[in-house]
Design a protein around this motif. Structure first.
Motif, PDB file in Angstrom:
ATOM      1  N   GLY A  76       0.832  -1.184   0.000  1.00  0.00           N
ATOM      2  CA  GLY A  76       0.000   0.000   0.000  1.00  0.00           C
ATOM      3  C   GLY A  76       0.871   1.239   0.000  1.00  0.00           C
ATOM      4  N   ALA A  77       0.258   2.382  -0.329  1.00  0.00           N
ATOM      5  CA  ALA A  77       1.015   3.623  -0.477  1.00  0.00           C
ATOM      6  C   ALA A  77       0.997   4.482   0.775  1.00  0.00           C
ATOM      7  CB  ALA A  77       0.463   4.438  -1.651  1.00  0.00           C
ATOM      8  N   ASP A  78       0.122   4.151   1.740  1.00  0.00           N
ATOM      9  CA  ASP A  78       0.073   4.953   2.959  1.00  0.00           C
ATOM     10  C   ASP A  78      -0.443   4.106   4.115  1.00  0.00           C
ATOM     11  OD1 ASP A  78      -2.727   4.760   2.744  1.00  0.00           O
ATOM     12  OD2 ASP A  78      -2.985   6.805   2.048  1.00  0.00           O
ATOM     13  N   TYR A  79      -0.588   4.739   5.270  1.00  0.00           N
ATOM     14  CA  TYR A  79      -1.001   4.033   6.492  1.00  0.00           C
ATOM     15  C   TYR A  79      -2.294   3.250   6.294  1.00  0.00           C
ATOM     16  CZ  TYR A  79      -2.753   3.404  11.273  1.00  0.00           C
ATOM     17  OH  TYR A  79      -3.272   2.861  12.437  1.00  0.00           O
ATOM     18  N   PHE A  80      -3.307   3.875   5.737  1.00  0.00           N
ATOM     19  CA  PHE A  80      -4.600   3.209   5.617  1.00  0.00           C
ATOM     20  C   PHE A  80      -4.550   2.024   4.667  1.00  0.00           C
ATOM     21  CE2 PHE A  80      -6.007   7.359   7.261  1.00  0.00           C
ATOM     22  CZ  PHE A  80      -6.811   6.930   8.310  1.00  0.00           C
ATOM     23  N   GLU A  81      -3.878   2.169   3.548  1.00  0.00           N
ATOM     24  CA  GLU A  81      -3.796   1.065   2.593  1.00  0.00           C
ATOM     25  C   GLU A  81      -3.048  -0.130   3.182  1.00  0.00           C
ATOM     26  OE1 GLU A  81      -2.248   2.263  -1.180  1.00  0.00           O
ATOM     27  OE2 GLU A  81      -3.855   3.704  -1.573  1.00  0.00           O
ATOM     28  N   VAL A  82      -1.955   0.136   3.885  1.00  0.00           N
ATOM     29  CA  VAL A  82      -1.180  -0.962   4.472  1.00  0.00           C
ATOM     30  C   VAL A  82      -1.943  -1.617   5.627  1.00  0.00           C
ATOM     31  CG1 VAL A  82       0.955  -1.591   5.664  1.00  0.00           C
ATOM     32  CG2 VAL A  82       1.028   0.016   3.755  1.00  0.00           C
ATOM     33  N   MET A  83      -2.624  -0.815   6.439  1.00  0.00           N
ATOM     34  CA  MET A  83      -3.418  -1.394   7.525  1.00  0.00           C
ATOM     35  C   MET A  83      -4.534  -2.282   6.984  1.00  0.00           C
ATOM     36  SD  MET A  83      -2.434  -0.861  10.669  1.00  0.00           S
ATOM     37  CE  MET A  83      -3.865  -0.859  11.772  1.00  0.00           C
ATOM     38  N   ARG A  84      -5.144  -1.882   5.894  1.00  0.00           N
ATOM     39  CA  ARG A  84      -6.207  -2.711   5.303  1.00  0.00           C
ATOM     40  C   ARG A  84      -5.612  -3.987   4.686  1.00  0.00           C
ATOM     41  NH1 ARG A  84      -8.654   2.628   4.342  1.00  0.00           N
ATOM     42  NH2 ARG A  84     -10.544   2.641   5.633  1.00  0.00           N
ATOM     43  N   ALA A  85      -4.394  -3.899   4.165  1.00  0.00           N
ATOM     44  CA  ALA A  85      -3.716  -5.100   3.675  1.00  0.00           C
ATOM     45  C   ALA A  85      -3.404  -6.033   4.853  1.00  0.00           C
ATOM     46  CB  ALA A  85      -2.430  -4.723   2.936  1.00  0.00           C
ATOM     47  N   ASN A  86      -2.989  -5.462   5.983  1.00  0.00           N
ATOM     48  CA  ASN A  86      -2.761  -6.265   7.186  1.00  0.00           C
ATOM     49  C   ASN A  86      -4.034  -6.987   7.620  1.00  0.00           C
ATOM     50  OD1 ASN A  86      -0.037  -5.639   7.515  1.00  0.00           O
ATOM     51  ND2 ASN A  86      -0.402  -3.984   8.964  1.00  0.00           N
ATOM     52  N   LEU A  87      -5.144  -6.262   7.592  1.00  0.00           N
ATOM     53  CA  LEU A  87      -6.423  -6.863   7.970  1.00  0.00           C
ATOM     54  C   LEU A  87      -6.763  -8.037   7.058  1.00  0.00           C
ATOM     55  CD1 LEU A  87      -9.109  -7.012   9.457  1.00  0.00           C
ATOM     56  CD2 LEU A  87      -9.959  -5.147   8.010  1.00  0.00           C
ATOM     57  N   LYS A  88      -6.609  -7.849   5.777  1.00  0.00           N
ATOM     58  CA  LYS A  88      -6.898  -8.906   4.820  1.00  0.00           C
ATOM     59  C   LYS A  88      -6.011 -10.133   5.053  1.00  0.00           C
ATOM     60  CE  LYS A  88      -7.019  -9.779  -0.199  1.00  0.00           C
ATOM     61  NZ  LYS A  88      -6.778  -9.194  -1.548  1.00  0.00           N
ATOM     62  N   ASN A  89      -4.727  -9.897   5.325  1.00  0.00           N
ATOM     63  CA  ASN A  89      -3.812 -11.004   5.558  1.00  0.00           C
ATOM     64  C   ASN A  89      -4.123 -11.732   6.865  1.00  0.00           C
ATOM     65  OD1 ASN A  89      -2.561 -10.310   3.183  1.00  0.00           O
ATOM     66  ND2 ASN A  89      -0.846  -9.242   4.155  1.00  0.00           N
ATOM     67  N   LEU A  90      -4.532 -10.978   7.883  1.00  0.00           N
ATOM     68  CA  LEU A  90      -4.925 -11.606   9.155  1.00  0.00           C
ATOM     69  C   LEU A  90      -6.195 -12.433   8.974  1.00  0.00           C
ATOM     70  CD1 LEU A  90      -4.270  -8.746  11.743  1.00  0.00           C
ATOM     71  CD2 LEU A  90      -3.272 -11.045  11.810  1.00  0.00           C
ATOM     72  N   GLN A  91      -7.143 -11.901   8.237  1.00  0.00           N
ATOM     73  CA  GLN A  91      -8.389 -12.648   8.008  1.00  0.00           C
ATOM     74  C   GLN A  91      -8.109 -13.970   7.305  1.00  0.00           C
ATOM     75  OE1 GLN A  91     -10.431  -9.384   5.928  1.00  0.00           O
ATOM     76  NE2 GLN A  91     -12.029  -9.471   7.475  1.00  0.00           N
ATOM     77  N   LYS A  92      -7.228 -13.925   6.330  1.00  0.00           N
ATOM     78  CA  LYS A  92      -6.874 -15.128   5.580  1.00  0.00           C
ATOM     79  C   LYS A  92      -6.169 -16.137   6.481  1.00  0.00           C
ATOM     80  CE  LYS A  92      -3.742 -14.614   2.450  1.00  0.00           C
ATOM     81  NZ  LYS A  92      -3.057 -14.229   1.182  1.00  0.00           N
ATOM     82  N   ALA A  93      -5.222 -15.652   7.297  1.00  0.00           N
ATOM     83  CA  ALA A  93      -4.435 -16.543   8.148  1.00  0.00           C
ATOM     84  C   ALA A  93      -5.246 -17.117   9.297  1.00  0.00           C
ATOM     85  CB  ALA A  93      -3.230 -15.782   8.702  1.00  0.00           C
ATOM     86  N   LEU A  94      -6.155 -16.330   9.850  1.00  0.00           N
ATOM     87  CA  LEU A  94      -6.924 -16.765  11.030  1.00  0.00           C
ATOM     88  C   LEU A  94      -8.198 -17.509  10.659  1.00  0.00           C
ATOM     89  CD1 LEU A  94      -6.536 -13.556  13.239  1.00  0.00           C
ATOM     90  CD2 LEU A  94      -5.268 -15.698  13.425  1.00  0.00           C
ATOM     91  N   GLY A  95      -8.532 -17.518   9.382  1.00  0.00           N
ATOM     92  CA  GLY A  95      -9.717 -18.242   8.952  1.00  0.00           C
ATOM     93  C   GLY A  95     -11.019 -17.539   9.294  1.00  0.00           C
ATOM     94  N   THR A  96     -11.248 -16.389   8.660  1.00  0.00           N
ATOM     95  CA  THR A  96     -12.467 -15.628   8.903  1.00  0.00           C
ATOM     96  C   THR A  96     -13.694 -16.439   8.499  1.00  0.00           C
ATOM     97  OG1 THR A  96     -11.306 -13.551   8.526  1.00  0.00           O
ATOM     98  CG2 THR A  96     -13.695 -13.491   8.385  1.00  0.00           C
ATOM     99  N   LYS A  97     -14.666 -16.493   9.392  1.00  0.00           N
ATOM    100  CA  LYS A  97     -15.890 -17.257   9.118  1.00  0.00           C
ATOM    101  C   LYS A  97     -16.941 -16.378   8.454  1.00  0.00           C
ATOM    102  CE  LYS A  97     -15.075 -20.154  13.179  1.00  0.00           C
ATOM    103  NZ  LYS A  97     -15.574 -20.572  14.503  1.00  0.00           N
TER     104      LYS A  97
END
Length: 324
Positions: free
Chosen positions: A303-324
């Motif tokens: 991502g290009a800034d704080y918000f974009e990278v934080m949303r990428a972090n969220l997506k990666n956490l959801q994938k790793a933790l198995g979002t229901k």
């Protein structure tokens, strides 16, 4: 930053400094800075999260420089004499005490008056107990000192959008006092940023509410505030120092934990080596992915800034933790 002529008389500057000292308790030094010859407030930020706040709140009224250039690991930053001199010339300095010892020393030596310490704008906490075994375990046998601040306080507050919003309010107040002519703009920009951070907090709450696992493993134990905010358990391989080597006992412990807690992924970051994460992943049959502590933005960032990278972090956490 070049040496600049001040356009405000010395007596007026001294009066402004004295006034702001009583009005802004968030600053460790008095505010009331003069504007540079380009009409903008010169702000020196210690690293990216402070730079981002200054840019978002100051916008066209500020000129922002940073001590930590893109691609440099902030914990390892060394300050040059030239940078120390530049600190003394800044109208406002934004930093987070204890995160970067070299910056703390340079700020003290610079004699700069208008200092905002982000650590005073929110409550720092100690992470490493109550389910977050990162600091405690990583410190065993690896020969590194991972403590920060008072009694091992964790400085990575910007990874919690709620705490980051608290810091944003303090930075906004500091800019208002330093440049009262544009106080209304700083106030509006601060309110806008705080609202965006509130929306991001909601996205994380909703996005991590129902997951198959609550435990994530990361090389850099920077996510204690994020984990606490959203009901997760952070397990760090190498403590708060992303370059430190974990003990064999810690690696074995993490292998066992991964099986017990249904961990699927070992996270690494863009500014530090992924060697340890890949070693653990190979030994345990896990995947690897990026969880960015947002200590700097590079062309490798998700991502290009704080918000974009934080949303990428969220997506990666959801994938790793198995979002229901």
């Amino acid at each position: 930053m070049n040496v600049r002529r001040r356009l405000i008389p010395t007596a007026a500057l001294a009066g402004a400094v004295a006034l702001a000292a009583t009005a802004l308790t968030a600053c460790s030094g008095a505010a009331g800075a003069a504007e540079g010859k380009d009409g903008k407030l010169d702000v020196m930020a210690s690293f990216y999260p402070m730079q981002f706040l200054a840019e978002q709140i100051g916008k066209d009224h500020v000129k922002v420089d940073t001590l930590t250039k893109p691609g440099v690991e902030p914990h390892d930053l060394e300050i040059t004499p030239k940078q120390t001199a530049q600190l003394g010339e800044a109208d406002v300095v934004l930093y987070l005490k204890t995160l970067q010892p070299a910056v703390d020393k340079a700020v003290a030596q610079s004699g700069v008056k208008n200092v905002v310490d982000a650590a005073t704008l929110t409550k720092l906490e100690v992470h490493g107990t109550s389910g977050h075994g990162d600091h405690e375990h990583a410190a065993e046998g690896d020969g590194h000192d991972h403590s920060h601040g008072e009694a091992g306080e964790d400085p990575h507050v910007w990874l919690d959008p709620v705490k980051y919003a608290e810091i944003a309010k303090g930075v906004g107040a500091a800019l208002e006092k330093s440049d009262p002519d544009h106080a209304a703009d700083y106030k509006k920009n601060t309110d806008d940023l705080v609202a965006k951070l509130g929306a991001l907090d909601t996205e994380f709450k909703d996005g991590l509410k129902n997951t198959a696992s609550k435990t994530f493993i990361t090389t850099h134990s920077a996510f204690g505030y994020l984990a606490e905010r959203y009901g997760l358990d952070q397990e760090g391989i190498s403590g708060v120092d992303p370059e430190s080597e974990p003990s064999p006992a810690r690696m074995k412990e993490l292998q066992t934990l991964a099986k017990q807690d249904n961990v699927s992924t070992v996270f690494f970051e863009t500014l530090a080596s992924d060697k340890t994460a890949k070693t653990l992943a190979t030994d345990t049959g896990l995947k690897t992915d990026v969880l960015d502590p947002l200590e700097g933005i590079t062309d490798k960032s998700q991502g290009a800034d704080y918000f974009e990278v934080m949303r990428a972090n969220l997506k990666n956490l959801q994938k790793a933790l198995g979002t229901k």
